[in-house]
Design a protein around this motif. Sequence first.
Motif, short mmCIF file in Angstrom:
data_model
loop_
_atom_site.label_atom_id
_atom_site.label_comp_id
_atom_site.label_asym_id
_atom_site.label_seq_id
_atom_site.Cartn_x
_atom_site.Cartn_y
_atom_site.Cartn_z
N MET A 161 15.89 -6.92 -14.09
CA MET A 161 16.12 -5.97 -13.11
C MET A 161 15.62 -6.75 -11.49
N GLU A 162 16.30 -6.35 -10.59
CA GLU A 162 15.97 -6.92 -9.17
C GLU A 162 14.77 -6.79 -8.79
N LEU A 163 14.36 -5.08 -8.98
CA LEU A 163 12.91 -4.96 -8.50
C LEU A 163 11.86 -5.68 -9.12
N PHE A 164 11.91 -6.27 -10.44
CA PHE A 164 10.81 -7.08 -10.88
C PHE A 164 10.94 -8.58 -10.47
N ASP A 165 12.01 -8.75 -10.13
CA ASP A 165 12.34 -10.21 -9.50
C ASP A 165 12.00 -10.39 -8.02
N ASN A 166 12.05 -9.38 -7.32
CA ASN A 166 11.66 -9.44 -6.01
C ASN A 166 10.20 -8.59 -5.72
N LYS A 185 8.29 -8.15 -3.11
CA LYS A 185 8.13 -7.53 -1.94
C LYS A 185 8.65 -6.01 -2.45
N LYS A 186 9.75 -5.84 -3.18
CA LYS A 186 10.54 -4.58 -3.37
C LYS A 186 9.31 -4.04 -4.48
N LEU A 187 8.96 -4.79 -5.36
CA LEU A 187 7.83 -4.43 -6.38
C LEU A 187 6.53 -3.65 -5.88
N PHE A 188 5.92 -4.47 -4.89
CA PHE A 188 4.74 -4.14 -4.38
C PHE A 188 5.05 -2.99 -3.17
N THR A 189 6.09 -2.87 -2.65
CA THR A 189 6.41 -1.97 -1.82
C THR A 189 6.78 -0.57 -2.57
N THR A 190 7.28 -0.53 -3.87
CA THR A 190 7.58 0.44 -4.57
C THR A 190 6.08 1.02 -5.30
N ALA A 191 5.13 0.36 -5.60
CA ALA A 191 4.03 0.68 -6.17
C ALA A 191 3.33 1.16 -5.27
N ALA A 192 3.21 0.43 -3.97
CA ALA A 192 2.39 1.36 -2.83
C ALA A 192 3.00 2.43 -2.43
#
Length: 336
Positions: free
Chosen positions: A1-6, A8-15
């Motif tokens: 999944m792109e979310l786990f490869d990016n 920035k997106k991963l940390f933004t989603t977690a935040a």
Amino acid sequence: MELFDNHKKLFTTAAAFFIGLTTLVAIIPAVQTDKINQPLPGAVKLSPDAQKGKAIYVANGCIACHTQQVRNLDMDKVWGKRPSVAADYALDKRPDVWHNTATLMGSERTGPDLTNIGNRQPSKDWNLVHLFNPRAVVKESVMPAYPWLFIYKEQPAKTDIVVNVPAEFMEGKTGKYVATKKAMYLLAYLQSLKQTDLPDGTTAPDFLYKQAAAKTDAAGGGAKVDGAALYTANCQSCHQASGEGLPGAFPPLKGSSVVTGDNLELYVGIIMNGYTGREKEGFGPMPNVGTTANLSPEEVTAIINHERSSWGNSAPEVKVDDVKRFMDAAKLSAGQ
């Protein structure tokens, strides 16, 4: 999944999840609780001096030994007129954005509960001596002394608050100890701790698991209120176990004309409403111990008879009916 490869997106989603959950689970319930639990109508905000004193109380870890919560247990009656309720703590706010709220409810009672100490022991003299060295007023105390809150002076100034330290705790010094501003701030905080009356028409929670207030009288087979135990709980910290008081702070009961005399109305009035008649002699005002502790006529009678028959005093016993009559008169004079 792109979310786990990016990243920035991963940390933004977690935040976003963290902030959202924190808002739902912590912030919104806290705001709602704050709205529901408003201060009692008669509650008084801490003065600036008391606020500084609270900070000193926190800094010195007083919460490690003292609670500020009267439980709904019968054994807690000595600490307050009623069990604590949530509204008692509604005025406790964050001192600033960096510090959490310090309610200071505590969980240990190495020392007594302080919920109502401003009423139970309002004496400036007693509190300052107690802070200087607790053993000066309570021989068995395990509380640490706080001598750094005081300054030794050979010749105190007229504006200094002199502490009436007993001679045996002066270590041979001939001068006086005076209270610092920090000591007075802490005193202001302790004197501010007063249990607020509930609004008219509000029923206070009950004290549960009631204990028998009497001890068995082996000789008569009946029950007798323990005057010695009541004296220890309500009077001894000032007047001492010896009945000799503390020179310059609290008058002696040993040989006292009030204790051994015939003016029972005055005697009962002092216990119920306090007394300021000896301030010119250097003694501080006595609080209304009987009213604050909600003592019954039987308990007041037991204390009086204990004092009239101890430390060499040998006055006749008084009767409960007479004490009750004067207690009713004392309540009327105090407008209760």
